[in-house]
Every structure is written in structure tokens, then in C-alpha cells.
Design an enzyme around this catalytic site. Structure first.
Site, PDB file in Angstrom:
ATOM      1  N   PRO A 165       7.796  -4.820   0.366  1.00 39.15           N
ATOM      2  CA  PRO A 165       6.866  -4.975  -1.117  1.00 39.15           C
ATOM      3  C   PRO A 165       5.896  -5.654  -1.397  1.00 39.15           C
ATOM      4  CG  PRO A 165       8.596  -7.007  -0.043  1.00 39.15           C
ATOM      5  CD  PRO A 165       8.992  -5.763   1.029  1.00 39.15           C
ATOM      6  N   THR A 174       1.845  -2.497  10.681  1.00 35.32           N
ATOM      7  CA  THR A 174       2.717  -1.279  10.718  1.00 35.32           C
ATOM      8  C   THR A 174       3.427  -1.533  12.352  1.00 35.32           C
ATOM      9  OG1 THR A 174       1.156   0.577  11.257  1.00 35.32           O
ATOM     10  CG2 THR A 174       1.799  -0.024   8.422  1.00 35.32           C
ATOM     11  N   LYS A 211      -4.472   7.282  -2.749  1.00 35.69           N
ATOM     12  CA  LYS A 211      -5.766   8.732  -2.484  1.00 35.69           C
ATOM     13  C   LYS A 211      -4.806  10.019  -1.785  1.00 35.69           C
ATOM     14  CE  LYS A 211      -5.843   5.967   1.194  1.00 35.69           C
ATOM     15  NZ  LYS A 211      -5.255   4.597   0.912  1.00 35.69           N
ATOM     16  N   GLN A 233      -5.862   3.983   5.068  1.00 34.94           N
ATOM     17  CA  GLN A 233      -6.115   2.735   4.108  1.00 34.94           C
ATOM     18  C   GLN A 233      -7.591   2.667   3.413  1.00 34.94           C
ATOM     19  OE1 GLN A 233      -6.473   3.234   8.449  1.00 34.94           O
ATOM     20  NE2 GLN A 233      -4.284   3.943   7.569  1.00 34.94           N
ATOM     21  N   GLY A 238      -5.718  -0.930   0.298  1.00 36.14           N
ATOM     22  CA  GLY A 238      -5.078   0.715   0.930  1.00 36.14           C
ATOM     23  C   GLY A 238      -3.704   1.109  -0.341  1.00 36.14           C
ATOM     24  N   ASP A 239      -3.101   2.390  -0.003  1.00 36.37           N
ATOM     25  CA  ASP A 239      -2.061   2.815  -1.437  1.00 36.37           C
ATOM     26  C   ASP A 239      -2.675   3.261  -2.215  1.00 36.37           C
ATOM     27  OD1 ASP A 239      -0.149   2.242   0.917  1.00 36.37           O
ATOM     28  OD2 ASP A 239       0.437   0.602   0.154  1.00 36.37           O
ATOM     29  N   THR A 250       6.122   0.725   5.819  1.00 28.60           N
ATOM     30  CA  THR A 250       7.105  -0.176   6.151  1.00 28.60           C
ATOM     31  C   THR A 250       7.861   0.025   4.870  1.00 28.60           C
ATOM     32  OG1 THR A 250       5.838  -2.010   5.794  1.00 28.60           O
ATOM     33  CG2 THR A 250       5.381  -1.196   7.568  1.00 28.60           C
ATOM     34  N   GLY A 301       0.031   8.736 -14.050  1.00 33.41           N
ATOM     35  CA  GLY A 301       1.625   9.202 -13.720  1.00 33.41           C
ATOM     36  C   GLY A 301       1.974   9.856 -12.132  1.00 33.41           C
ATOM     37  N   LYS A 327      -2.376  11.142  -3.529  1.00 34.41           N
ATOM     38  CA  LYS A 327      -2.337  12.145  -4.677  1.00 34.41           C
ATOM     39  C   LYS A 327      -3.759  13.262  -5.417  1.00 34.41           C
ATOM     40  CE  LYS A 327      -1.906  12.369  -9.436  1.00 34.41           C
ATOM     41  NZ  LYS A 327      -1.604  10.976 -10.975  1.00 34.41           N
ATOM     42  N   GLY A 384       0.492   5.300   4.414  1.00 38.44           N
ATOM     43  CA  GLY A 384       1.763   6.690   4.256  1.00 38.44           C
ATOM     44  C   GLY A 384       0.630   6.933   2.995  1.00 38.44           C
ATOM     45  N   HIS A 385       1.334   8.204   2.314  1.00 38.01           N
ATOM     46  CA  HIS A 385       1.014   9.260   1.669  1.00 38.01           C
ATOM     47  C   HIS A 385       1.311  10.286   0.779  1.00 38.01           C
ATOM     48  CE1 HIS A 385      -3.626   9.070   3.955  1.00 38.01           C
ATOM     49  NE2 HIS A 385      -3.160   7.619   3.312  1.00 38.01           N
ATOM     50  N   THR A 386       1.779   9.582  -0.758  1.00 40.99           N
ATOM     51  CA  THR A 386       2.577  10.024  -1.121  1.00 40.99           C
ATOM     52  C   THR A 386       2.372  10.892  -2.256  1.00 40.99           C
ATOM     53  OG1 THR A 386       4.244   7.795  -0.854  1.00 40.99           O
ATOM     54  CG2 THR A 386       4.950   9.313  -2.946  1.00 40.99           C
TER      55      THR A 386
HETATM   56  P1  GDP Z   1      -2.267   6.058  -0.762  1.00 37.76           P
HETATM   57  O1  GDP Z   1      -1.799   5.673   0.488  1.00 37.76           O
HETATM   58  O2  GDP Z   1      -4.090   5.573  -1.349  1.00 37.76           O
HETATM   59  O3  GDP Z   1      -2.369   8.027  -0.827  1.00 37.76           O
HETATM   60  O4  GDP Z   1      -1.245   5.479  -1.781  1.00 37.76           O
HETATM   61  P2  GDP Z   1       0.646   5.359  -1.604  1.00 37.76           P
HETATM   62  O5  GDP Z   1       0.794   6.978  -1.795  1.00 37.76           O
HETATM   63  O6  GDP Z   1       0.527   4.586  -0.522  1.00 37.76           O
HETATM   64  O7  GDP Z   1       0.753   4.579  -3.127  1.00 37.76           O
HETATM   65  C1  GDP Z   1       0.565   5.659  -4.307  1.00 37.76           C
HETATM   66  C2  GDP Z   1       1.750   5.406  -4.664  1.00 37.76           C
HETATM   67  O8  GDP Z   1       1.401   5.266  -6.553  1.00 37.76           O
HETATM   68  C3  GDP Z   1       2.589   6.335  -4.490  1.00 37.76           C
HETATM   69  O9  GDP Z   1       4.041   6.175  -4.990  1.00 37.76           O
HETATM   70  C4  GDP Z   1       1.795   7.441  -5.791  1.00 37.76           C
HETATM   71  O10 GDP Z   1       2.793   8.654  -5.929  1.00 37.76           O
HETATM   72  C5  GDP Z   1       1.712   6.164  -7.272  1.00 37.76           C
HETATM   73  N1  GDP Z   1       1.222   6.682  -7.973  1.00 37.76           N
HETATM   74  C6  GDP Z   1       0.040   7.741  -7.509  1.00 37.76           C
HETATM   75  N2  GDP Z   1      -1.082   7.410  -8.740  1.00 37.76           N
HETATM   76  C7  GDP Z   1       0.208   7.419  -9.799  1.00 37.76           C
HETATM   77  C8  GDP Z   1      -0.302   6.812 -11.246  1.00 37.76           C
HETATM   78  O11 GDP Z   1      -0.987   7.166 -11.831  1.00 37.76           O
HETATM   79  N3  GDP Z   1       0.881   6.008 -12.226  1.00 37.76           N
HETATM   80  C9  GDP Z   1       1.902   6.052 -11.542  1.00 37.76           C
HETATM   81  N4  GDP Z   1       2.905   5.473 -11.816  1.00 37.76           N
HETATM   82  N5  GDP Z   1       1.749   6.429  -9.892  1.00 37.76           N
HETATM   83  C10 GDP Z   1       0.672   6.648  -8.951  1.00 37.76           C
HETATM   84  P1  IMO Z   2      -2.452   3.864   3.712  1.00 36.48           P
HETATM   85  O1  IMO Z   2      -3.850   5.478   4.154  1.00 36.48           O
HETATM   86  C1  IMO Z   2      -1.286  -0.268   2.964  1.00 36.48           C
HETATM   87  C2  IMO Z   2      -2.529  -2.826   6.646  1.00 36.48           C
HETATM   88  C3  IMO Z   2      -1.475  -3.656   7.035  1.00 36.48           C
HETATM   89  C4  IMO Z   2      -1.458  -4.302   7.987  1.00 36.48           C
HETATM   90  C5  IMO Z   2      -2.752  -4.124   8.158  1.00 36.48           C
HETATM   91  C6  IMO Z   2      -3.439  -3.435   9.711  1.00 36.48           C
HETATM   92  O2  IMO Z   2      -1.694   3.863   3.107  1.00 36.48           O
HETATM   93  O3  IMO Z   2      -3.565   3.231   2.243  1.00 36.48           O
HETATM   94  P2  IMO Z   2      -2.461  -1.478  11.565  1.00 36.48           P
HETATM   95  O4  IMO Z   2      -1.327  -1.128  11.706  1.00 36.48           O
HETATM   96  O5  IMO Z   2      -3.087  -0.710  10.419  1.00 36.48           O
HETATM   97  O6  IMO Z   2      -3.144  -2.217  12.668  1.00 36.48           O
HETATM   98  O7  IMO Z   2      -2.264  -2.491  10.046  1.00 36.48           O
HETATM   99  O8  IMO Z   2      -3.840  -3.004   7.706  1.00 36.48           O
HETATM  100  N1  IMO Z   2      -2.333  -0.876   6.847  1.00 36.48           N
HETATM  101  C7  IMO Z   2      -1.982  -0.904   5.404  1.00 36.48           C
HETATM  102  N2  IMO Z   2      -1.737  -0.686   3.881  1.00 36.48           N
HETATM  103  N3  IMO Z   2      -2.275   1.054   3.505  1.00 36.48           N
HETATM  104  C8  IMO Z   2      -2.156   1.667   4.361  1.00 36.48           C
HETATM  105  O9  IMO Z   2      -2.366   2.658   4.835  1.00 36.48           O
HETATM  106  C9  IMO Z   2      -2.089   0.392   5.565  1.00 36.48           C
HETATM  107  N4  IMO Z   2      -2.729   1.403   6.906  1.00 36.48           N
HETATM  108  C10 IMO Z   2      -3.326  -0.626   7.408  1.00 36.48           C
HETATM  109  O10 IMO Z   2       0.097  -3.312   6.547  1.00 36.48           O
HETATM  110  O11 IMO Z   2      -2.297  -5.331   6.473  1.00 36.48           O
HETATM  111 MG    MG Z   3      -0.015   4.510   1.111  1.00 33.48          MG
END
Ligand code: GDP
Ligand code: IMO
Ligand code: MG
Length: 428
Positions: A303, A128, A16, A223, A12-13, A300, A415, A18, A40-42
Site C-alpha cells: 500500500p 523493492t 510517468k 523513480q 515515484g508513481d 511490490t 484518469g 502513462k 513499475g509503470h502502468t
Molecule cells: P509511474 O511509476 O510514475 O509510471 O506510475 P505508476 O504506474 O506506478 O502509478 C500511477 C497509477 O495511477 C497507475 O495505476 C496509473 O494507471 C494511474 N493513473 C495515472 N494517471 C492517472 C489519473 O490521472 N487518474 C487516475 N485515477 N489514475 C491515474
Molecule cells: P517508479 O518508476 C516508487 C523506492 C522503494 C524504496 C526506495 C529504494 O514506478 O516511480 P530500491 O529498490 O530502488 O533500492 O528502493 O525507492 N522505489 C520506488 N518507489 N516508485 C518507484 O519507481 C520506485 N523505485 C524504487 O520503495 O523506498
Molecule cells: Mg510506479
């Protein structure tokens, strides 16, 4: 027919949100098909930061419609909150719809998730606490409440009565916690149904028609594969199928409709929540990556654990998803680190060298990652927009990934901003 699926390949994170935001500018539909507001999609638009949990990241600039399809578990209160947030920033949301078939996260799902996690004291999954697992459980047990039920007072009351009988018994007898009042929940969710009624629609027929008409339809995964209920590090996973395969059941489209399967990976690895993480860094370098990459959970605030890129797990994720286009994000975060390491094999407990991912999650804790070292670079790459301009060692890093996986990297993100992309070929 022009379909695109964006999925996470790690824990995850990956960024996606972006990538979906960028692709959504040319999409007629952007569709969430699994998960819920655990995501959580930023997305950064200039200085403005949007964090989308339940709404598709396409909501910001998709010229067409955004669907929350049947496979998503919907907390309608989160939905309303997010809609209000977006509207307060001057953006429209009248193009956002929810499937009638989508299941509703009820207050008892959230409590069940929370109590279970609290009870485990140290062996918890680290969810979460959004009620995702308990809501999917009720769906599979065929006792769930669907969005359409919020529009029918009799059915809603009947389903609530049956559910609360069981849930209240568990809360009071097993967890020794207070029980829930049916009238309060009934009135609240009936009112929510009325508030949302114009947005509760059948999504699958319109989606299939759009695909037949050759419109651009983008499916946004939440995820990631290593959190997949079947193919992730079970039980440290989420309760849905975040794979490309999940699109078919989660949105009601046939496998033959899926064309561009886009897998997103960071240039390193992060994980939030518990579970094995063979390439985790517990040292200053791990802390450095967390700091430079701002690696704190968008949902959440926890870290994120950080570590080296793991090509063994990435290969597993690409195989299950059938990825034909790769995206590598956050390459800029690795600037200044040398040497860089990537996992190419694992050494098992009995000394065997393997290059495939194991289904024995408990064994993974004892696997030793085997690394390939690559030289890093020091140049600032955040303003680079063409692949050729990247430092040689950054290109070598990307090429190493491509060669190992046998898949082309079509986009490198350098970025968080919308414009900070190196696009090697336009997909549409
Ligand atoms: P998602 O859950 O897959 O949509 O990802 P998140 O939004 O939870 O986490 C990705 C984080 O990395 C966000 O804070 C984005 O703004 C940041 N991000 C995405 N692409 C880049 C990149 O290429 N460089 C940097 N420095 N940050 C990025
Ligand atoms: P995005 O879409 C990162 C993790 C939780 C936990 C496990 C199960 O932003 O990538 P849940 O609440 O789904 O039953 O938790 O999955 N988890 C994520 N980790 N990014 C996410 O979503 C997540 N959604 C759930 O931290 O380990
Ligand atoms: Mg996320």
C-alpha cells in the site's frame, strides 16, 4: 533537435508511464536511462493493463526504437519475462535494445539487497529487493558485469570468480546464509547472453545522431527526484539519479541536447517504502485517497502512503530538474474532498518558517507542514478534455500550483486511460 525528458517530481508513481506512453506515439526513440526493474509503470490501453518494469513505456506504441541505455541496471531475466508478456499480447518487441555498457543485476545483488533489508528489522529503507543498490555499488567499485560481458565467456567467468569470492564470503560469514555456485550462474548468464545478443548494441552513437538529425527523442525517468541519490531524502532513496541531469550520464547525451523537461506530479503525494513524509495523512482521508486512487505499488503490491501535495518539495524537485513543463496527474482522485490542503512552508523544530527543502533528512520528521487551504469541487472531471470545462475550483487548484512554482501546467491527467488528458498545448 527535439528532445523530451519525463521525470517524476515526488516519490515515484506519479504516472510517468502513462505520460510517456502518450508522448511515445510521436517519438522516434524512447529511452530509459537509470534505475532498473524496481520501477513499475502502468499503462492502460482500453481494458488491457500493462505494467512495465524495465522496458520503456514507449514499447507499446513508439513507431521507432526503444533503448535501455547504459545508466540502467538490467536484470536480463526480467527483461525476457517482460518481452514475453508483451509479445503474448500480440505486440512487437523487435524494436527494443539494451546498451552494451549497461550493468547486469546478478543473483547475488538481489540476495544482498534482500539480506540487508531483512537484517535491519524496522530501520530498513523498504527497497523493492530487486538488487538495484548492490548492482550500482559494483558499477562504482569497478567490479560490475556489463551486458557486453555476457557475450564473452572468458571475461564473464573471470569477473564471476572475483565477485563470488567476495560475495560468498559475506553471505556465509556475515549473513550466515548459503553460498552461490559459480557454474550454475555462469551457464545461465552465458545462455542469456546468447539469447539476447541481437538486442545488445551501442546506444549512445545512434542516439546522438538521431538528436542531430532533429528526430523526436524521449527520455523516460523511473523513480523520482525525492528518491534521488543526491537530492532526495537520503538514505531513504534509490541508488541512481532520476533527475533530468541523470540523462546525460545515463544515456551519453550532452546537457545542451536536452530541451523539453517535463516534470510529473500527482495532485497529492504518495510514497511507498520508508522515509520522512511531512504531509502524510494517517486518517480516513488518507485511506480514502488510497482507495480511490488505487494506491498500491505496481512492483511490490505494497500500500502506498498518502498525503497532501507538498509544494516545498515540488519546488525543490523543479529547481534541480530545471522543469519547463509540468504535468499534474490524478486530479480526478481529489474530486469530492474539501477543503484541499497544500504545503507551502514548513515550521522547523526551533520555530523558523521556511519554504525550502532541507538536506537534514532526520530533521524532516520533526518539521510541521504549514498548509494553504483551497476549496474543492464535486463534479466528475474524468470526461473533461478541455481546461476551460474544469470546475472553477479545480482550475484554481492548478493555478495555485503554477503560481507557487512559476511553471505552466501543460497537461492535466483526469484518469488512467490514454485519452483521459487535458492538453493545454501540444509539445510536438
Ligand atoms: P509511474 O511509476 O510514475 O509510471 O506510475 P505508476 O504506474 O506506478 O502509478 C500511477 C497509477 O495511477 C497507475 O495505476 C496509473 O494507471 C494511474 N493513473 C495515472 N494517471 C492517472 C489519473 O490521472 N487518474 C487516475 N485515477 N489514475 C491515474
Ligand atoms: P517508479 O518508476 C516508487 C523506492 C522503494 C524504496 C526506495 C529504494 O514506478 O516511480 P530500491 O529498490 O530502488 O533500492 O528502493 O525507492 N522505489 C520506488 N518507489 N516508485 C518507484 O519507481 C520506485 N523505485 C524504487 O520503495 O523506498
Ligand atoms: Mg510506479
Amino acid at each position: 533537435m527535439s528532445t523530451f525528458v519525463v521525470v517524476g517530481l515526488q516519490y515515484g508513481d506519479e504516472g510517468k508511464g502513462k505520460i510517456t506512453d502518450v508522448l511515445s506515439a510521436k517519438s522516434d526513440y524512447v529511452v530509459r536511462y537509470q534505475g532498473g526493474d524496481n520501477a513499475g509503470h502502468t499503462v492502460y490501453v482500453g481494458d488491457e493493463k500493462f505494467v512495465l518494469h524495465l522496458l520503456p513505456s514507449g514499447v507499446l506504441q513508439c513507431p521507432g526504437k526503444c533503448f535501455i541505455a547504459n545508466g540502467v541496471v538490467v536484470n536480463p531475466k526480467s527483461f525476457i519475462k517482460e518481452i514475453n508478456q508483451i509479445e503474448s499480447k500480440g505486440l512487437k518487441t523487435d524494436h527494443v535494445f539494451i546498451s552494451r555498457r549497461a550493468h547486469v543485476i546478478m543473483p547475488y545483488h538481489i540476495l544482498m539487497d534482500t539480506y540487508r533489508e531483512e537484517e535491519k528489522g524496522g530501520t530498513e529503507i523498504g527497497t523493492t529487493k530487486k538488487g538495484i543498490g548492490p548492482c550500482y555499488e559494483d558499477k562504482i567499485a569497478r567490479v560490475g558485469i556489463r551486458m557486453i560481458d555476457l557475450l564473452n565467456p572468458e571475461i564473464l567467468r573471470e569477473k564471476l570468480e572475483k565477485n563470488l569470492k567476495v560475495k560468498n564470503a559475506i553471505f556465509s560469514k556475515y549473513f550466515e546464509k548459503p553460498t552461490l555456485d559459480i557454474d550454475e550462474i555462469y551457464e545461465e548468464f552465458l545462455a542469456i547472453g546468447q539469447q539476447l545478443k541481437d538486442r545488445i548494441v551501442d546506444t549512445e552513437v545512434e542516439l546522438n545522431e538521431a538528436i542531430q538529425q532533429g528526430k523526436n527523442v524521449l527520455f523516460e525517468g523511473a523513480q523520482a527526484l525525492m528518491l534521488d541519490i543526491d537530492f532526495g531524502t537520503y538514505p531513504f532513496v534509490t541508488s541512481s539519479s532520476p533527475s533530468t541531469g541523470g540523462v546525460c550520464a545515463g544515456a551519453g547525451v550532452p546537457p545542451t541536447a536536452l530541451q523539453n523537461l517535463i516534470g510529473v506530479s500527482k495532485a497529492y503525494t504518495t510514497r511507498v517504502g520508508n522515509g520522512p513524509f511531512p504531509s502524510e495523512l494517517h486518517d480516513e482521508l488518507g485511506e480514502h485517497i488510497r482507495k480511490v486512487g488505487h494506491e498500491f505499488g505496481a512492483t511490490t503490491g505494497r500500500p502506498r502512503r498518502t498525503g497532501w501535495l507538498d509544494l516545498v518539495s515540488l519546488k525543490h524537485a523543479c529547481m534541480i530538474n530545471g522543469i519547463n513543463n509540468l504535468v499534474i496527474t490524478k486530479l480526478d482522485v481529489l474530486t469530492g474532498i474539501t477543503p484541499l490542503k497544500v504545503v507551502t512552508h514548513y515550521k522547523t523544530e526551533d520555530g523558523k518558517i521556511i519554504d525550502y527543502f532541507t538536506s537534514s533528512t532526520h530533521k524532516l520528521y520533526h518539521y510541521e507542514p504549514i498548509y494553504e487551504e483551497l476549496e474543492g469541487w464535486t463534479e466528475d472531471i474524468t470526461k473533461v478534455r478541455s481546461y476551460e470545462e474544469l470546475p472553477e475550483n479545480a482550475k484554481k487548484y492548478i493555478q495555485f500550483i503554477e503560481n507557487y512554482l512559476g511553471i505552466n501546467v501543460y497537461l492535466v491527467s483526469v484518469g488512467p486511460e490514454r485519452s483521459q488528458n487535458i492538453i493545454r498545448k501540444e509539445l510536438f
